[in-house]
Design a protein around this motif. Structure first.
Motif, PDB file in Angstrom:
ATOM      1  N   ASP A 107     -15.365 -17.069  -7.401  1.00  0.00           N
ATOM      2  CA  ASP A 107     -15.175 -17.525  -6.003  1.00  0.00           C
ATOM      3  C   ASP A 107     -15.071 -19.046  -5.940  1.00  0.00           C
ATOM      4  N   GLU A 108     -15.856 -19.746  -6.718  1.00  0.00           N
ATOM      5  CA  GLU A 108     -15.781 -21.205  -6.761  1.00  0.00           C
ATOM      6  C   GLU A 108     -14.431 -21.684  -7.296  1.00  0.00           C
ATOM      7  N   ALA A 109     -13.921 -21.000  -8.326  1.00  0.00           N
ATOM      8  CA  ALA A 109     -12.613 -21.353  -8.873  1.00  0.00           C
ATOM      9  C   ALA A 109     -11.517 -21.086  -7.847  1.00  0.00           C
ATOM     10  N   LEU A 110     -11.628 -20.019  -7.085  1.00  0.00           N
ATOM     11  CA  LEU A 110     -10.653 -19.731  -6.029  1.00  0.00           C
ATOM     12  C   LEU A 110     -10.694 -20.785  -4.927  1.00  0.00           C
ATOM     13  N   ALA A 147      -5.571 -23.542 -15.478  1.00  0.00           N
ATOM     14  CA  ALA A 147      -4.283 -22.867 -15.431  1.00  0.00           C
ATOM     15  C   ALA A 147      -4.360 -21.507 -14.730  1.00  0.00           C
ATOM     16  N   ASP A 148      -5.557 -21.069 -14.399  1.00  0.00           N
ATOM     17  CA  ASP A 148      -5.710 -19.760 -13.747  1.00  0.00           C
ATOM     18  C   ASP A 148      -5.175 -19.788 -12.326  1.00  0.00           C
ATOM     19  N   THR A 149      -4.541 -18.691 -11.937  1.00  0.00           N
ATOM     20  CA  THR A 149      -4.034 -18.513 -10.575  1.00  0.00           C
ATOM     21  C   THR A 149      -4.947 -17.506  -9.872  1.00  0.00           C
TER      22      THR A 149
END
Length: 156
Positions: free
Chosen positions: A149-152, A107-109
């Motif tokens: 960075d991976e999540a982005l 759910a993170d933006t």
């Protein structure tokens, strides 16, 4: 400005005139002034004698750590600062522990991930911890930046 004079010359004339009136006023002593005492500097006076005149030459000895009867006085040594204690969060250096602290979710933006990165850096940046613990702080920051960075990348 008078005729035939430059501005500079007229200013000089005005200053000469003011000096002349000041000299005329100085000849008559003012009732509110003490003769021989300048108004720009005042002394602390105790019983009519200035403190400076009572202690001629003592100012030098006041600034020395020397007692004439005992000899030189040694200053006490400053206490050593206590050894720094490692905060508990710096002991957690595995990727799983850092990921658990970041609590990255689907759910993170990008905005919330930036907020998490700044909050983590505020608490864990190597410049903010004692020198012996900087390696752990650096490792934690590297892991956190890698995970964020991976999540982005996944969001793009």
């Amino acid at each position: 400005m008078l005729f035939g004079q430059s501005i500079f010359q007229s200013v000089l004339e005005r200053l000469r005139a003011e000096d002349q009136t000041a000299e005329d006023d100085a000849e008559a002593p003012a009732a509110h002034r003490v003769a021989g005492l300048g108004t720009g500097f005042a002394f602390d006076v105790i019983e009519g004698v200035s403190v400076a005149s009572q202690r001629i030459g003592e100012a030098y000895f006041d600034n020395l750590d020397f007692d004439a009867a005992e000899g030189p006085v040694e200053k006490p040594r400053p206490l050593l600062p206590p050894e720094p204690v490692m905060p508990d969060h710096l002991t957690r250096t595995t990727p799983q522990e850092v990921a658990g602290e970041l609590a990255i979710s689907a759910a993170d933006t990008p905005l919330t991930l930036g907020v998490k990165r700044r909050a983590f850096a505020r608490a864990n940046h190597p410049d903010g911890v004692a020198l012996p613990f900087r390696d752990n702080a650096t490792k934690r920051m590297m892991l956190a930046n890698l995970l964020i960075d991976e999540a982005l990348r996944r969001l793009r």
